[in-house]
Design a protein around this motif. Sequence first.
Motif, PDB file in Angstrom:
ATOM      1  N   LEU A   1      -1.932   8.284  34.357  1.00 49.70           N
ATOM      2  CA  LEU A   1      -1.328   7.633  35.516  1.00 49.70           C
ATOM      3  C   LEU A   1      -1.531   6.117  35.460  1.00 49.70           C
ATOM      4  N   LEU A   2      -2.709   5.676  35.050  1.00 55.73           N
ATOM      5  CA  LEU A   2      -2.970   4.240  34.904  1.00 55.73           C
ATOM      6  C   LEU A   2      -2.070   3.625  33.838  1.00 55.73           C
TER       7      LEU A   2
ATOM      8  N   ASP B   1      -9.023  16.282  34.048  1.00 55.48           N
ATOM      9  CA  ASP B   1      -8.757  15.378  35.168  1.00 55.48           C
ATOM     10  C   ASP B   1      -8.826  13.920  34.713  1.00 55.48           C
TER      11      ASP B   1
ATOM     12  N   GLU C   1      -5.847  11.045  34.994  1.00 55.96           N
ATOM     13  CA  GLU C   1      -5.999   9.736  35.632  1.00 55.96           C
ATOM     14  C   GLU C   1      -5.671   8.593  34.680  1.00 55.96           C
ATOM     15  N   LYS C   2      -6.120   8.763  33.431  1.00 58.48           N
ATOM     16  CA  LYS C   2      -5.839   7.732  32.426  1.00 58.48           C
ATOM     17  C   LYS C   2      -4.333   7.605  32.187  1.00 58.48           C
TER      18      LYS C   2
END
Length: 123
Positions: A9-10, A2, A6-7
């Motif tokens: 997407l950033l 997860d 997230e990384k």
Amino acid sequence: MDLAGEKRLLQLNEPDEFRLHAYENTKLYKEKTKRWHDKLIQHREFEPGQEVLLFNSRSKRFPGKLKSRWAGPFEVVSVKPHGAVELHDMSSNATFLVNGQRVKYYWGGDIARHKTSLNLADA
């Protein structure tokens, strides 16, 4: 897993943020440059019958060090909207339209149009 998602997407959104900041900085720069440019423009109001000098922007090639680029005097015939000025040449009785930024007030006096030379070897 997860955290990696997230990384990622950033990282995908990062170029968009850079582009938005670049647009904002460009807009601020243009506004600042426009304010600076507008501050340097000299607002002059001319009236019919007034005498003015006209800037000759064509004489750029070897104009002579001390030769003035201001021609005239000319008489103002009328002032058009948006800063255009209609001038009357007193020597040839011709009228023409010029940009008001190329014109400045004429405060009188004769313009010396003859050439003089000074021989420095005699001193």
